[in-house]
Design a protein around this motif. Structure first.
Motif, PDB file in Angstrom:
ATOM      1  N   GLY A 174      58.545 -63.536  58.213  1.00 12.36           N
ATOM      2  CA  GLY A 174      59.903 -63.582  58.732  1.00 12.36           C
ATOM      3  C   GLY A 174      60.973 -63.669  57.674  1.00 12.36           C
ATOM      4  O   GLY A 174      62.088 -63.169  57.863  1.00 12.36           O
ATOM      5  N   ASP A 175      60.698 -64.313  56.555  1.00  5.77           N
ATOM      6  CA  ASP A 175      61.709 -64.490  55.514  1.00  5.77           C
ATOM      7  C   ASP A 175      61.014 -64.854  54.205  1.00  5.77           C
ATOM      8  O   ASP A 175      59.786 -64.968  54.138  1.00  5.77           O
ATOM      9  N   THR A 176      61.825 -65.036  53.170  1.00  2.00           N
ATOM     10  CA  THR A 176      61.266 -65.301  51.840  1.00  2.00           C
ATOM     11  C   THR A 176      60.527 -66.629  51.777  1.00  2.00           C
ATOM     12  O   THR A 176      59.562 -66.763  51.021  1.00  2.00           O
ATOM     13  N   GLY A 193      72.258 -61.654  48.823  1.00  2.00           N
ATOM     14  CA  GLY A 193      72.259 -61.698  50.277  1.00  2.00           C
ATOM     15  C   GLY A 193      71.428 -62.865  50.782  1.00  2.00           C
ATOM     16  O   GLY A 193      70.937 -63.693  50.008  1.00  2.00           O
ATOM     17  N   VAL A 194      71.250 -62.911  52.103  1.00  2.00           N
ATOM     18  CA  VAL A 194      70.414 -63.927  52.743  1.00  2.00           C
ATOM     19  C   VAL A 194      69.383 -63.223  53.601  1.00  2.00           C
ATOM     20  O   VAL A 194      69.472 -62.015  53.857  1.00  2.00           O
ATOM     21  N   ASN A 195      68.361 -63.953  54.047  1.00  2.00           N
ATOM     22  CA  ASN A 195      67.370 -63.378  54.937  1.00  2.00           C
ATOM     23  C   ASN A 195      68.016 -62.952  56.253  1.00  2.00           C
ATOM     24  O   ASN A 195      69.057 -63.486  56.658  1.00  2.00           O
ATOM     25  N   ASP A 245      67.148 -63.666  59.135  1.00  2.00           N
ATOM     26  CA  ASP A 245      67.207 -64.786  60.084  1.00  2.00           C
ATOM     27  C   ASP A 245      68.139 -65.899  59.608  1.00  2.00           C
ATOM     28  O   ASP A 245      68.201 -66.975  60.207  1.00  2.00           O
ATOM     29  N   GLY A 246      68.867 -65.663  58.545  1.00  2.00           N
ATOM     30  CA  GLY A 246      69.834 -66.631  58.055  1.00  2.00           C
ATOM     31  C   GLY A 246      69.307 -67.594  57.016  1.00  2.00           C
ATOM     32  O   GLY A 246      70.090 -68.352  56.415  1.00  2.00           O
ATOM     33  N   VAL A 247      68.018 -67.618  56.780  1.00  2.00           N
ATOM     34  CA  VAL A 247      67.461 -68.514  55.755  1.00  2.00           C
ATOM     35  C   VAL A 247      68.023 -68.109  54.394  1.00  2.00           C
ATOM     36  O   VAL A 247      67.952 -66.939  54.003  1.00  2.00           O
ATOM     37  N   PRO A 248      68.601 -69.056  53.672  1.00  2.00           N
ATOM     38  CA  PRO A 248      69.236 -68.701  52.396  1.00  2.00           C
ATOM     39  C   PRO A 248      68.224 -68.313  51.321  1.00  2.00           C
ATOM     40  O   PRO A 248      67.048 -68.679  51.377  1.00  2.00           O
ATOM     41  N   ILE A 249      68.710 -67.554  50.351  1.00  2.08           N
ATOM     42  CA  ILE A 249      67.939 -67.154  49.169  1.00  2.08           C
ATOM     43  C   ILE A 249      68.746 -67.607  47.960  1.00  2.08           C
ATOM     44  O   ILE A 249      69.971 -67.430  47.923  1.00  2.08           O
ATOM     45  N   PRO A 250      68.134 -68.211  46.957  1.00  2.00           N
ATOM     46  CA  PRO A 250      68.890 -68.626  45.771  1.00  2.00           C
ATOM     47  C   PRO A 250      69.675 -67.474  45.160  1.00  2.00           C
ATOM     48  O   PRO A 250      69.231 -66.323  45.149  1.00  2.00           O
ATOM     49  N   SER A 251      70.844 -67.770  44.644  1.00  2.00           N
ATOM     50  CA  SER A 251      71.686 -66.764  44.000  1.00  2.00           C
ATOM     51  C   SER A 251      71.111 -66.368  42.651  1.00  2.00           C
ATOM     52  O   SER A 251      70.526 -67.206  41.941  1.00  2.00           O
ATOM     53  N   PRO A 252      71.297 -65.118  42.232  1.00  2.39           N
ATOM     54  CA  PRO A 252      70.886 -64.739  40.871  1.00  2.39           C
ATOM     55  C   PRO A 252      71.572 -65.566  39.792  1.00  2.39           C
ATOM     56  O   PRO A 252      71.040 -65.682  38.681  1.00  2.39           O
ATOM     57  N   ASP A 253      72.716 -66.154  40.126  1.00  2.00           N
ATOM     58  CA  ASP A 253      73.417 -66.975  39.141  1.00  2.00           C
ATOM     59  C   ASP A 253      72.631 -68.234  38.774  1.00  2.00           C
ATOM     60  O   ASP A 253      72.920 -68.869  37.752  1.00  2.00           O
ATOM     61  N   THR A 254      71.641 -68.596  39.611  1.00  2.00           N
ATOM     62  CA  THR A 254      70.835 -69.788  39.333  1.00  2.00           C
ATOM     63  C   THR A 254      69.653 -69.501  38.417  1.00  2.00           C
ATOM     64  O   THR A 254      68.960 -70.439  37.998  1.00  2.00           O
ATOM     65  N   ARG A 255      69.415 -68.198  38.121  1.00  2.00           N
ATOM     66  CA  ARG A 255      68.230 -67.834  37.329  1.00  2.00           C
ATOM     67  C   ARG A 255      68.631 -66.905  36.176  1.00  2.00           C
ATOM     68  O   ARG A 255      68.494 -65.680  36.258  1.00  2.00           O
ATOM     69  N   PRO A 256      69.130 -67.483  35.083  1.00  2.00           N
ATOM     70  CA  PRO A 256      69.529 -66.631  33.950  1.00  2.00           C
ATOM     71  C   PRO A 256      68.367 -65.899  33.304  1.00  2.00           C
ATOM     72  O   PRO A 256      68.585 -64.971  32.518  1.00  2.00           O
TER      73      PRO A 256
END
Length: 525
Positions: A229-231, A304-306, A308-319
């Motif tokens: 369903g999501d990540t 973006g987000v899943n 179903d609305g489940v959030p995904i970490p932003s690329p800004d959090t993973r340099p």
């Protein structure tokens, strides 16, 4: 023009991915004032991809399983011996691409969802295109001969997002293939699975030398899951089957880049850089500058987000992961990416064009030559645009994602709107034209330079440029020669002349023969 420049200025990006905050181009509105005339030529059944032959005819795949040979007038000939496909969801007959050595080997490459036990797999096949005439009817016939699958993912199973884009390296030695994550998320980060990767292969489908993990082998078996369903759910998704590779697992040796979601666009820029365009989930479509060994983050991060609305970490959090150069929230849902080179729209040479499905648009993207890009224009087409390509004469062509879906020709405003009209052939004169060129040689020059794509000679050719009949009654041989060698910058109606200069494209002897031939034609067909 000033409006477009102002909008484009809002979407400037830095020279290298990850150098600064990435640019969201999703809020740019579509312009309904189109800079081209759109003419529908024919319809097809869920068309997916266009590949132009050197003579201007097209090979067009239909997702339902067909491959059509299509003229610029819309006449269609089914191509025989196409492989079986599983047409389901996003799967079916997908890409078609000419070999970089097509003039010699007549090879074409196909990508498609290959049916098998437990679902389908992405397959890459190569075959020789044969075109001829039926001896009994005289009709055109076309077929694929010697078709061979040269690469397949093999895992089968459920899920769309096949990717299935091909781009050939500028030196024509290697083939880049995009493989989508099949909506399974986690395989995109598994080095043992080709899903969610960009591969670099030889023209025979083998791992290319010089890849980041050249010579390395992967695990003999990999787990197969159904699309979760999501990540987050993907992290604990149950294994439904274990796939055992029939031989050594070559995935690591094939891989060029990792962390890719739905890669529907792949193209080399004129400067040799490789660019990829992919769907995000709910938001977060991406334009990526592809470099060897880089990890582009899916499904660990996204703008973006899943669904179903489940959030995904932003690329800004993973340099440590590579960010896109441009992203779109809301999405454009890209269909393809290609770089324009042609004479019909010379102002766009070097720009990339992206087709849009959900956005029902065509986007133009410009590049700074340093790894930066900007969204220049976005045009509302009013239909789901699956593919946009450039023809040998410089016209743009697009196909509609529908059943039936239209095939359209895009030409500059002010030019004749119809596609070149084919007419019955006129019997050729029987004798030599001049001492330095026969009728057959002159016809070959005309065919090789695709003059009949736009002009008419006798009853052959198109109506988008002046007829060449009777030039000798209106122009001297010197004037005809000058128009071939160095055509005027603008046509008689004041628009840029799409005809290229032929001073370095045709030999002096052939120019002389062509000029003399044109002066002998009667004014009327």
């Amino acid at each position: 023009m000033m409006k477009h420049l102002a909008i484009a200025g809002l979407f400037l990006t830095m020279a290298s991915s990850g150098a600064s905050a990435q640019v969201n181009a999703g809020e740019q509105k579509s312009d309904t004032n189109l800079p081209f005339t759109v003419t529908q030529v024919t319809t097809l059944s869920l068309p997916w991809k266009i590949a132009f032959l050197p003579d201007g005819r097209m090979l067009i795949t239909e997702k339902v399983g067909g491959l059509e040979l299509v003229t610029q007038q819309g006449a269609k000939t089914p191509v025989a011996n196409v492989p079986a496909v599983l047409w389901k969801g996003q799967g079916g007959m997908l890409g078609v691409y000419l070999s970089p050595h097509f003039a010699k080997d007549h090879n074409v490459y196909l990508t498609y969802s290959e049916p098998g036990d437990g679902g389908s797999s992405l397959a890459l096949a190569r075959a020789q295109l044969k075109i001829g005439n039926n001896a009994a009817s005289g009709n055109i016939v076309a077929s694929l001969e010697g078709l061979q699958v040269i690469w397949r993912d093999g895992e089968r199973g459920n899920g769309g997002q096949f990717g299935a884009e091909v781009a050939f390296s500028p030196d024509s030695k290697y083939l880049f293939l995009t493989v989508g994550d099949r909506q399974r998320f986690t395989p995109a980060q598994d080095p043992n699975q080709p899903l969610g990767k960009i591969l670099r292969l030889t023209l025979d489908g083998k791992p290319a030398p010089g890849n980041p993990m050249a010579g390395k082998r992967g695990a003999a078996t990999v787990p197969v899951i159904n699309p979760p369903g999501d990540t987050e759910a993907a992290k604990t998704a149950p294994v439904v089957r274990t796939y055992t590779f029939p031989g050594p697992n070559l995935t690591p040796a094939e891989t060029w880049a990792t962390g890719i979601r739905t890669p529907y666009g792949l193209a080399f820029a004129p400067d040799g850089r490789l660019w990829e365009l992919e769907h995000g989930p709910r938001g977060g479509d991406e334009l990526n500058l592809i470099e060897p060994g880089k990890n582009y983050g899916w499904p660990l991060v996204s703008y973006g987000v899943n669904y179903d609305g489940v959030p995904i970490p932003s690329p800004d959090t993973r340099p440590d992961l590579t960010k896109p150069v441009i992203y779109w929230v809301p999405v454009i849902a890209p269909g393809n990416l290609m770089f324009y080179k042609g004479t019909m729209f010379p102002q766009w040479n070097g720009s990339a064009f992206a087709s849009g499905l959900a956005s029902k648009a065509i986007m133009r993207i410009t590049f700074d030559g340093k790894g930066g890009a900007q969204m220049a224009e976005r045009w509302a087409m009013g239909r789901r645009v699956r593919d946009v390509e450039v023809a040998p004469d410089g016209a743009l062509w697009m196909i509609e994602d529908a059943k039936p879906g239209g095939l359209f020709r895009l030409t500059p405003l002010g030019m004749a709107v119809s596609a070149p009209v084919a007419q019955p052939a006129t019997p050729a004169p029987s004798g030599p034209v001049t001492q330095d060129g026969s009728i057959e040689r002159v016809k070959s020059v005309i065919a090789d330079n695709q003059c009949l794509t736009c002009h008419r000679i006798g009853r052959d050719g198109g109506d988008v440029a002046p007829s060449l009949n009777g030039l000798g009654t209106r122009r001297t041989p010197d004037q005809i020669r000058a128009a071939i060698v160095s055509p005027p910058a603008k046509t008689s109606v004041g628009i840029p002349n799409p005809m290229p200069a032929y001073d370095k494209k045709i030999t002096e002897q052939d120019i002389n023969s062509l000029v003399r031939y044109l002066t002998t034609l009667p004014p009327l067909p």
